[in-house]
Design a protein around this motif. Structure first.
Motif, PDB file in Angstrom:
ATOM      1  N   SER A 132       0.836  -1.212   0.000  1.00 20.61           N
ATOM      2  CA  SER A 132       0.000   0.000   0.000  1.00 20.61           C
ATOM      3  C   SER A 132       0.863   1.252   0.000  1.00 20.61           C
ATOM      4  O   SER A 132       0.576   2.222  -0.709  1.00 20.61           O
ATOM      5  CB  SER A 132      -0.923  -0.001   1.227  1.00 20.61           C
ATOM      6  N   ARG A 190       2.321   1.821  -3.470  1.00 20.86           N
ATOM      7  CA  ARG A 190       1.336   2.406  -4.392  1.00 20.86           C
ATOM      8  C   ARG A 190       1.155   3.896  -4.109  1.00 20.86           C
ATOM      9  O   ARG A 190       1.080   4.714  -5.030  1.00 20.86           O
ATOM     10  CB  ARG A 190       0.001   1.663  -4.283  1.00 20.86           C
ATOM     11  N   LEU A 191       1.093   4.234  -2.824  1.00 20.95           N
ATOM     12  CA  LEU A 191       0.952   5.642  -2.445  1.00 20.95           C
ATOM     13  C   LEU A 191       2.178   6.432  -2.885  1.00 20.95           C
ATOM     14  O   LEU A 191       2.064   7.545  -3.412  1.00 20.95           O
ATOM     15  CB  LEU A 191       0.755   5.745  -0.936  1.00 20.95           C
ATOM     16  N   ASP A 192       3.348   5.858  -2.681  1.00 18.10           N
ATOM     17  CA  ASP A 192       4.589   6.513  -3.088  1.00 18.10           C
ATOM     18  C   ASP A 192       4.601   6.762  -4.591  1.00 18.10           C
ATOM     19  O   ASP A 192       4.979   7.845  -5.061  1.00 18.10           O
ATOM     20  CB  ASP A 192       5.782   5.646  -2.671  1.00 18.10           C
ATOM     21  N   LYS A 234       2.004   6.997  -6.722  1.00 23.70           N
ATOM     22  CA  LYS A 234       1.008   7.997  -7.130  1.00 23.70           C
ATOM     23  C   LYS A 234       1.473   9.396  -6.746  1.00 23.70           C
ATOM     24  O   LYS A 234       1.413  10.332  -7.561  1.00 23.70           O
ATOM     25  CB  LYS A 234      -0.346   7.691  -6.492  1.00 23.70           C
ATOM     26  N   ALA A 235       1.951   9.537  -5.504  1.00 23.45           N
ATOM     27  CA  ALA A 235       2.398  10.857  -5.050  1.00 23.45           C
ATOM     28  C   ALA A 235       3.612  11.321  -5.849  1.00 23.45           C
ATOM     29  O   ALA A 235       3.706  12.492  -6.237  1.00 23.45           O
ATOM     30  CB  ALA A 235       2.715  10.819  -3.556  1.00 23.45           C
TER      31      ALA A 235
END
Length: 438
Positions: free
Chosen positions: A55, A58-60, A62-63
């Motif tokens: 998770s 994925r956040l890394d 997208k950001a």
């Protein structure tokens, strides 16, 4: 390794929903449209060991993708400027000041307990001091940076120093205090120690396979970081962007899990402490996840200024070496994994610099028609808020969005050969290291 295949409508059951062009992909990755870039932002598949780590990745992604593409749109086509102090940097410097104050306080309290307290208090004091030491800022040392490098003097390499001096004068940068070469695939500058010594590292395999003007470009880019003052900036922000990640690594529960698994597989009963650690794993994972989010947040604050600095260094590289040379240099970086594999193979076949250069030129020719797709793919695959550099594909676009520059510093084939001759004494030793490790 084959070039990126262009998939046709016969190969996939769909076309781009935006512009109806055929999609492209590499191997089994997510397809995207190389015309309108639909789905280019899709996160690469992750093989992280836990759901939390997947998770966070994925956040890394997208950001990082949003940050880099937004910054590109903000800067593209505008006159390049040195990175200035931003509100995010001010916040990070304030955080650094608080962290340093806390570490000094922990050290003072710990030493007081060690001197005055009972045995239990002394143990607590030692723990506080140890934590403060682990979390302390690192100034770096020239000795450590140069431990596997060969320092070069001007007497040994007058032609190399002459090129570096000419490029430094063109971009308005001070000369490095030390120039060294290594067997690594790199070109980098560092500022280390209390005296803030400037070091330029040139990896022989990387340097020697570049075309002459690309060498000028890489020197201008690296020396440009001295113009930017990036060493001082990184030092001021270092505690804020590292402390949460360091603590998260210290409490990483995977070591506990690995030890329990090894003991069970070896028919050894886990200790009570290990079992207690196993029970506390959900709590530890929650705390570690929160720390990693904070770590990502501080890097997101720092990433914008660090990527701006890279764009400015690229602009200086274009001024000195020319726009064409910078694009060529960035395309070499896009092929890094492929080139290292092939150079390693040639090194094991006893080939030296001439063989490496031949391999690189052949590889560049092989991928020439796929350059556009490779640049696009880097925008997806290299997206991360931990990336100090913008993706090579965006860096190429930034150079192409600016007015075309002809080289201000010209490195002739004769001059490049003279530099190669000065570095030739390291070639065989580095060839053996490359053959062993690449």
């Amino acid at each position: 390794m084959p070039a990126i295949p262009s998939l046709t409508s016969a190969d996939v059951p769909w076309r781009c929903p935006e512009c109806h062009s055929a999609l492209v992909t590499e191997h089994d990755g997510e397809p995207w449209c190389d015309r309108c870039e639909w789905n280019l932002d899709a996160a690469p598949a992750s093989n992280a060991p836990s759901r939390v780590d997947r998770s966070l990745r994925r956040l890394d992604h997208k950001a990082g993708y949003d940050l880099s593409t937004t910054l590109f749109r903000t800067l593209a086509g505008k006159k390049a400027q040195p990175a200035t102090v931003s509100l995010s940097e001010i916040a990070l410097v304030g955080m650094t000041a608080l962290i340093l104050a806390l570490l000094i306080g922990m050290t003072a309290v710990g030493l007081h307990l060690v001197i005055t307290a009972s045995l239990l208090g002394k143990a607590l004091g030692l723990l506080l001091v140890a934590v403060a030491v682990v979390l302390r800022p690192r100034l770096g040392t020239a000795r450590k940076v140069l431990s596997d490098a060969d320092t070069i003097t001007e007497a040994q390499a007058p032609a190399l120093f002459a090129v570096v001096r000419e490029v430094a004068a063109k971009v308005g940068a001070p000369m490095p205090h030390t120039i060294a070469t290594t067997s690594r695939w790199e070109a980098s500058t560092l500022v280390v120690g209390l005296r803030r010594r400037r070091i330029l590292l040139l990896g022989l395999p990387f340097w020697t396979v570049l075309r002459p003007q690309e060498r000028v470009a890489v020197l201008a880019h690296e020396l440009g970081h001295f113009v930017n003052g990036d060493g001082s900036r990184r030092l001021a922000l270092q505690p804020a962007v590292t402390v949460f990640g360091t603590i998260a690594d210290l409490i990483d529960p995977r070591q506990v899990l690995a030890e329990v698994r090894d003991r069970v597989n070896g028919n050894v009963r886990p200790s009570a402490a290990l079992l207690a650690g196993l029970v506390l794993l959900p709590v530890v994972n929650t705390v570690r996840g929160a720390l990693l989010l904070l770590h990502m947040g501080t890097h997101a604050l720092a990433a914008r200024s660090s990527q701006r600095a890279e764009y400015y260094a690229d602009d200086l590289a274009a001024q000195a070496g020319g726009s064409t040379a910078v694009v060529g240099l960035l395309d070499v970086l896009l092929l890094t994994s492929r080139l290292k594999t092939r150079i390693g193979t040639r090194a094991r076949q006893k080939a030296g610099v001439i063989g490496w250069r031949e391999t690189v030129e052949n590889t560049r020719a092989e991928y020439a028609t796929s350059a556009g797709q490779l640049r696009q793919l880097s925008i997806r695959e290299d997206a991360s808020i931990f990336a100090a550099h913008p993706q090579p594909g965006l860096r190429v676009r930034m150079i192409q969005a600016a007015p075309h520059r002809e080289p201000a510093v010209v490195l002739t084939e004769v001059q490049a050969a003279a530099v190669d001759a000065e570095l030739a004494k390291y070639e065989e030793r580095y060839r053996r290291e490359i053959a062993e490790h690449w």
